[in-house]
Structures are given as C-alpha cells and as structure tokens.
Write a protein that holds these residues in place. Structure first.
Motif, PDB file in Angstrom:
ATOM      1  N   GLU A 116       0.805  -1.074   0.065  1.00  0.00           N
ATOM      2  CA  GLU A 116       0.063   0.136   0.069  1.00  0.00           C
ATOM      3  C   GLU A 116       0.999   1.157   0.033  1.00  0.00           C
ATOM      4  O   GLU A 116       2.017   1.345   0.749  1.00  0.00           O
ATOM      5  N   VAL A 119      -0.344   5.975   4.472  1.00  0.00           N
ATOM      6  CA  VAL A 119      -0.583   5.273   5.714  1.00  0.00           C
ATOM      7  C   VAL A 119      -1.636   6.183   6.599  1.00  0.00           C
ATOM      8  O   VAL A 119      -2.671   5.834   6.842  1.00  0.00           O
ATOM      9  N   GLY A 122      -3.571   4.798   9.577  1.00  0.00           N
ATOM     10  CA  GLY A 122      -3.240   3.364   9.489  1.00  0.00           C
ATOM     11  C   GLY A 122      -4.637   2.453   9.228  1.00  0.00           C
ATOM     12  O   GLY A 122      -4.599   1.269   9.657  1.00  0.00           O
ATOM     13  N   SER A 125      -4.229   0.017   6.393  1.00  0.00           N
ATOM     14  CA  SER A 125      -3.271  -0.971   6.852  1.00  0.00           C
ATOM     15  C   SER A 125      -3.878  -1.946   7.868  1.00  0.00           C
ATOM     16  O   SER A 125      -3.852  -3.096   7.727  1.00  0.00           O
ATOM     17  N   SER A 128      -6.081  -4.368   5.976  1.00  0.00           N
ATOM     18  CA  SER A 128      -5.273  -5.483   5.059  1.00  0.00           C
ATOM     19  C   SER A 128      -4.826  -6.362   6.159  1.00  0.00           C
ATOM     20  O   SER A 128      -5.005  -7.846   5.759  1.00  0.00           O
ATOM     21  N   LEU A 139       2.287  -7.084   5.242  1.00  0.00           N
ATOM     22  CA  LEU A 139       1.999  -5.802   4.439  1.00  0.00           C
ATOM     23  C   LEU A 139       3.136  -4.853   4.184  1.00  0.00           C
ATOM     24  O   LEU A 139       3.741  -4.477   5.286  1.00  0.00           O
ATOM     25  N   SER A 141       3.911  -1.205   3.410  1.00  0.00           N
ATOM     26  CA  SER A 141       3.723   0.074   3.336  1.00  0.00           C
ATOM     27  C   SER A 141       4.702   1.395   2.947  1.00  0.00           C
ATOM     28  O   SER A 141       5.656   1.321   3.740  1.00  0.00           O
ATOM     29  N   GLY A 156       0.171   5.080  11.497  1.00  0.00           N
ATOM     30  CA  GLY A 156      -0.232   3.675  11.902  1.00  0.00           C
ATOM     31  C   GLY A 156      -0.774   3.629  13.477  1.00  0.00           C
ATOM     32  O   GLY A 156      -0.789   2.605  13.737  1.00  0.00           O
ATOM     33  N   VAL A 159      -3.324   0.821  13.986  1.00  0.00           N
ATOM     34  CA  VAL A 159      -2.921  -0.496  14.104  1.00  0.00           C
ATOM     35  C   VAL A 159      -2.534  -0.947  15.590  1.00  0.00           C
ATOM     36  O   VAL A 159      -1.741  -0.745  16.188  1.00  0.00           O
ATOM     37  N   TRP A 167       3.964  -6.390   9.559  1.00  0.00           N
ATOM     38  CA  TRP A 167       3.889  -4.833   8.729  1.00  0.00           C
ATOM     39  C   TRP A 167       5.000  -4.629   8.592  1.00  0.00           C
ATOM     40  O   TRP A 167       6.010  -4.484   9.811  1.00  0.00           O
ATOM     41  N   LEU A 169       6.973  -0.840   7.282  1.00  0.00           N
ATOM     42  CA  LEU A 169       6.653   0.312   7.050  1.00  0.00           C
ATOM     43  C   LEU A 169       7.913   1.218   6.224  1.00  0.00           C
ATOM     44  O   LEU A 169       9.014   1.228   7.178  1.00  0.00           O
TER      45      LEU A 169
END
Length: 256
Positions: A116, A119, A122, A125, A128, A139, A141, A156, A159, A167, A169
């Motif tokens: 993605e 963000v 998030g 995020s 997903s 994921l 990002s 984020g 999250v 994840w 980032l």
C-alpha cells in the motif's frame, strides 16, 4: 499554522533528511513547472466515474462474491478501539476509507503479500492486516514522513500491537520506497494506492505497481476523480475496472 510557516517547516525538514533530497527536487518541479498537471482531466474523469459508480457493498459482492455486513460485527472490538485511538490522537490525518473493499480483496486473493502507498492513521493498513495476519502474510507500506508537523510518531496509530509483526513500513517517498519494497518481494496479491494524488505521480506509480501485481491480484486506487490518471491508465492497458462511490469520492478497483 500559517501557510508560510508550514512551507518553511517542510523545507527545513527536507534539509535535515538528505535521503529525501530527490523528493524535494520532485516537489519543486511539481509545484512550479508541472503545477497544472495535478488536476489534468478532472472534469472528464468525474463524468466517467459517475456513470459507472456502484456502492462498496455492490462492488465487493460483484468482484469477490462476499457480503460485507459481517466485517463490522466480526471486528467490532478492534474497530471501536481504533476509533477511540483516532479520537484521542493529538494530530489530525486522513480518516478511514472503504475498509471492507480492502479486507475482502485480501480475503478473495488469499493474500499473503500486500503493498500500500499512504498510511496516515493506518486504517487501510488495519483492514489489510486483519486479513493477511491469518496467513502470516506481510503488508509493505510506503508513507512519506510528515515534515510540516510533528506527527510521525502517530503514523499507523490505529494499528494494534498484535498485528505489527506482519507489517513493514517504509518512510520515504514512493519513488524511493517502492524499489526497496520490490527488492524484498517481487509480486503482490493486493495493491492499494493512496499517496501522491498528482497526475504524473499516479501514472508513474500505477505502471510500477501494476508490473508487480500477480495475475488474479486486486488493484485498488483511492480518489480517482482528482484527475484522469486512473481512467487513462485503465484505457491504455485495456483494463475493465469497477468504480466505487464512497463518501462522495471515487475508488477504482480491478482484478488483473
């Protein structure tokens, strides 16, 4: 914060980050030489999208064969806590979008690898991660640092900690983040675009991302009514796309 203060703070933020100098150069060109391209084809695509638009509920059923009603029930506690955290956050960023569209795209593809761009709090995020964490997926990002305000620590923010091991980032502009992401993984099950909204920025990113979307994967782009980049991209590649109207804006989605 005044506009002059914001611009000055942003410029100083760039100067402190040599790794962001390429993006600073691109920003200067975008806001001077290419300033008129940001909304190129907006009127054309506005009409095109309006003629085709369906609801998120209709799109998820049409594309993925799923009803969306259970999402808010199954994840009621997680979503309520995310709302609480957003409301408590001292910095205001973009809110939640079409979460069910993202979640069911991941469910439909059995996604293990998702990328993605963009963000903020998030929310996308989270959508997903709620799916791909079931399969211990990842994921990736891309999110540009917020140089004009002290909000990086809140990227984020909604999250929950148990989902963060799945994840990765990358805090650069897309032109720097995406090559780093593609070096780690070549093909993705779902792609969600929600970053640079300019015409040129979208066209570059769409081409790059599309090459790394596996056959049968799902491509989602937010805010496609800002200009004609998404429409032009679909027409150039002979893609049959679905257009979703959500909270007064248009989202494009297709299966490769």
């Amino acid at each position: 914060m005044s506009e002059i203060t914001r611009v000055l703070k942003t410029f100083i933020g760039y100067l402190k980050r040599p790794d962001l100098y390429p993006e600073l150069g691109r920003k200067i060109i975008k806001n001077t030489v290419n300033r008129g391209n940001a909304f190129k084809g907006k009127e054309k695509t506005g009409s095109w999208a309006a003629e085709r638009a369906i609801t998120q509920k209709e799109a998820v059923l049409k594309l993925f064969g799923s009803e969306i009603d259970s999402f808010r029930v199954d994840y009621q506690d997680v979503l309520q806590e995310a709302i609480r955290r957003e409301n408590a956050c001292p910095v205001k960023m973009g809110g939640a979008g079409a979460l069910e569209l993202i979640y069911y795209a991941c469910e439909f593809t059995g996604a293990k690898q998702v990328v993605e761009t963009g963000v903020a709090y998030g929310w996308s995020s989270l959508a997903s991660l709620l799916s791909i964490s079931k399969r211990d997926g990842t994921l990736y990002s891309s999110d540009m640092p917020y140089l004009a305000q002290d909000s990086d620590q809140y990227v984020g923010y909604v999250v929950p900690e148990p989902l963060k091991p799945n994840w990765k980032l990358f805090r650069f502009a897309d032109k720097e983040s995406l090559p780093k992401i593609f070096a780690e993984n070549q093909f993705f099950d779902v792609i969600h675009y929600d970053s640079d909204k300019s015409y040129n920025g979208r066209i570059w990113a769409y081409d790059e991302l599309y090459r790394h979307l596996r056959k049968g994967g799902v491509f989602i782009s937010d805010d496609i009514g800002d200009n004609s980049a998404y429409q032009d991209f679909c027409e150039k590649n002979n893609l049959e796309t679905t257009v979703v109207e959500y909270e007064g804006k248009y989202i494009g989605v297709f299966i490769k």
